[in-house]
Each structure stands twice: as C-alpha cells, then as structure tokens.
Design a protein around this motif. Sequence first.
Motif, short mmCIF file in Angstrom:
data_model
loop_
_atom_site.label_atom_id
_atom_site.label_comp_id
_atom_site.label_asym_id
_atom_site.label_seq_id
_atom_site.Cartn_x
_atom_site.Cartn_y
_atom_site.Cartn_z
N ARG A 1 40.52 -11.26 45.52
CA ARG A 1 41.62 -11.97 44.88
C ARG A 1 42.74 -12.31 45.85
N ILE A 2 43.48 -13.36 45.49
CA ILE A 2 44.69 -13.71 46.20
C ILE A 2 45.82 -12.84 45.68
N GLU A 3 46.60 -12.26 46.57
CA GLU A 3 47.72 -11.42 46.17
C GLU A 3 49.00 -11.93 46.83
N GLY A 4 50.12 -11.75 46.12
CA GLY A 4 51.40 -12.15 46.67
C GLY A 4 52.54 -11.46 45.97
N ASN A 5 53.48 -10.93 46.73
CA ASN A 5 54.65 -10.24 46.17
C ASN A 5 54.25 -9.09 45.24
N GLY A 6 53.12 -8.46 45.54
CA GLY A 6 52.67 -7.34 44.74
C GLY A 6 51.95 -7.73 43.46
N ASN A 7 51.76 -9.02 43.25
CA ASN A 7 51.08 -9.50 42.06
C ASN A 7 49.63 -9.84 42.37
N LEU A 8 48.75 -9.46 41.47
CA LEU A 8 47.33 -9.73 41.62
C LEU A 8 47.03 -11.11 41.05
N GLY A 9 46.56 -12.01 41.90
CA GLY A 9 46.37 -13.39 41.49
C GLY A 9 44.93 -13.74 41.19
N PRO A 10 44.60 -15.03 41.25
CA PRO A 10 43.25 -15.47 40.93
C PRO A 10 42.24 -15.08 42.00
N ILE A 11 40.96 -15.13 41.66
CA ILE A 11 39.90 -14.91 42.62
C ILE A 11 39.97 -15.98 43.71
N ASP A 12 39.80 -15.57 44.94
CA ASP A 12 39.88 -16.48 46.08
C ASP A 12 38.65 -17.39 46.09
N SER A 13 38.86 -18.67 45.81
CA SER A 13 37.74 -19.61 45.73
C SER A 13 37.16 -19.96 47.09
N ALA A 14 37.85 -19.56 48.15
CA ALA A 14 37.28 -19.75 49.49
C ALA A 14 36.27 -18.65 49.82
N GLN A 15 36.28 -17.59 49.00
CA GLN A 15 35.38 -16.46 49.21
C GLN A 15 34.29 -16.39 48.14
N ILE A 16 34.64 -16.76 46.91
CA ILE A 16 33.69 -16.73 45.80
C ILE A 16 33.74 -18.09 45.11
N PRO A 17 32.62 -18.79 44.97
CA PRO A 17 32.61 -20.13 44.37
C PRO A 17 33.23 -20.13 42.98
N ARG A 18 33.84 -21.24 42.65
CA ARG A 18 34.55 -21.36 41.37
C ARG A 18 33.63 -21.16 40.16
N TYR A 19 32.39 -21.53 40.29
CA TYR A 19 31.48 -21.44 39.16
C TYR A 19 30.90 -20.04 38.96
N ALA A 20 31.22 -19.12 39.84
CA ALA A 20 30.66 -17.76 39.76
C ALA A 20 31.65 -16.81 39.08
N GLY A 21 31.10 -15.81 38.44
CA GLY A 21 31.94 -14.78 37.85
C GLY A 21 32.39 -15.10 36.43
N ALA A 22 33.05 -14.13 35.81
CA ALA A 22 33.54 -14.29 34.44
C ALA A 22 34.66 -15.31 34.40
N ALA A 23 34.73 -16.05 33.30
CA ALA A 23 35.75 -17.08 33.16
C ALA A 23 36.99 -16.53 32.47
N THR A 24 37.93 -16.04 33.26
CA THR A 24 39.25 -15.73 32.73
C THR A 24 40.13 -16.94 32.99
N TYR A 25 41.30 -17.00 32.35
CA TYR A 25 42.18 -18.14 32.55
C TYR A 25 42.59 -18.23 34.01
N ALA A 26 42.32 -19.38 34.64
CA ALA A 26 42.67 -19.64 36.04
C ALA A 26 42.07 -18.60 36.99
N ARG A 27 41.01 -17.92 36.54
CA ARG A 27 40.35 -16.88 37.32
C ARG A 27 41.29 -15.70 37.62
N LEU A 28 42.25 -15.50 36.75
CA LEU A 28 43.22 -14.42 36.91
C LEU A 28 42.62 -13.10 36.46
N PRO A 29 43.25 -11.98 36.81
CA PRO A 29 42.73 -10.68 36.39
C PRO A 29 42.85 -10.48 34.89
N ARG A 30 42.00 -9.63 34.36
CA ARG A 30 42.13 -9.23 32.96
C ARG A 30 43.33 -8.32 32.80
#
Length: 281
Positions: free
Chosen positions: A5-34
């Motif tokens: 995931r992308i992280e910033g200012n201590g916040n856990l952000g969306p899955i990094d699409s440069a590392q994991i393709p957008r079509y992979a994984g569970a579909a949360t809103y904007a690929r954000l954490p549950r």
Amino acid sequence: MKELRIEGNGNLGPIDSAQIPRYAGAATYARLPRLDQVAKADVAVVGVPFDSGVSYRPGARFGANHVREASRLLRPYNPAWDVSPFENCQVADAGDMAVNPFNINEAIETIQQNALDLTSDGAKLLTIGGDHTISLPLLRAAAERAGEPVAMLHFDAHLDTWDTYFGAEYTHGTPFRRAVEEGILDTEAISHVGTRGPLYGKRTLTTITVLASESSQQQMFTTRAFWKLWPKFGIASASARSTFLWTSTSWTPPTHPAPVHLKLVALRAENSLKSFAASVA
C-alpha cells in the motif's frame, strides 16, 4: 497475497498499482484498506445495498459494489487541486450494511443505527448505493450527531418531496418531506441542484409551495446556471440516477439543458454554490 500500500503522514492508503495490478485483489473503494485494517478512520465509506423504496426501476442495491469496481481506476493524487486526499486523512471501506430488503421501516431503522455506530468515534461517513429512501435515516443520524438540524446540498432531477406513493410514507420520492416534517433539516440551508423535467400537474407546484412556505428566503438555482459553475466543481455524472464523482473529467454537459419547472424549495442555492465555486477556483 501481501498488500503493498501507499502510505503518507501515517495514513494507510490504497494498494500501490505499480506493484499490484488494478484488476487484482478485493474491490474496496479506491482500493483503500478495510475498516478493520486501520486503528481509526477519519472517513468511513459504507455501502447501502437497498432499493426497495423505488417506484419504477430497482438496481441501486448493486450500486456500492459497482462503484467499488469502477474505483479501482482512481489514482491517489489530484493535480488540478495539488492534493493527495488519502495522505491527509485516513479513509477506510466499512463494507456494506445488512439491510432488510422486504421491510422498509426496519431497513430505515437499521441504516440510521449503523450510521450512528460508524460515526460514534467522530468519523465522517460516505455512503454508496441505495435508492433515495436511505437519505432519511442518514439525515436523522447526521442531525443527531450535530445536535441540531443540518444543511443539505442535493443533486438530482427530482426534489423527492412527495407526501406519499400508494399511501406509503417512506419511499425514494418522499425523504426530504419527511425530514422537514421531523425538523432535522435546516430549511434556511437546503439546496436542490439540477431540478428539471415535466410534472404531473400544477398541483405539484402547489404542494411544494406549501412545504416551502415557512422559509424566509426562497431561491431557484436552475440547471442552466449550474452548467455555468460546472467547471468550478469538476463533477462528472456517473449515472442517470444523479450519482456524482468529485474528479477531473472531460465529460461535456448538454448544450441545451432541460428547463427547470420547479421554482421553490431550493433555498439559498445560488449563493451557497457560488461561494463554494469561488472557494475552489
């Protein structure tokens, strides 16, 4: 599969699409954490799969998951505003509310309680999916949290201020009448934008006039005026059911918007929207 995931200012952000393709994984809103993957959320995104209040076409029950799938393409940085919102606050997907599709009264109670539960720690709430019936319990919860009537900015072709449909008080066309009757909306701070289309007859205007008659300031904000402010908002129409995505877009509004036939109820709309447009200009 490990989530990168992308992280910033201590916040856990969306899955990094440069590392994991957008079509992979569970579909949360904007690929954000549950929600269960973060200590605390500033904003909780929750689906409300309910459309038993519609008078014509159902399908909004599937809206939340379709939005999640489409949001796989969202990127975390907005160059127009020079902002990375998911670095500025912790946003998490809270899943879907478990709403009874066969009992509207029970569904309304469930939605209201779930909204209160999700905001008990001070989090803000973003809901996806559901027909407009769900607006009433969400407004009830918002007013309870605020301790006073709340303001409303409503984008829709219809006002949703009918009294009843087939004798039913709670439908997708009645939530804002009920909210005004219950005193949970500040009638000096309601804005309906994009109202258009034909009516059943002049009695509709009479009904709406009665509903709005106690307001000290009544203004009309027309569809045509809204198009003039459109570039300031950067809003793209996501569906014919007046769902809006706050994002940059190349979508072009129609050259000749439909005329607005409803004259009342849009309270202080023009001033409030112009102020917002100026703030983001």
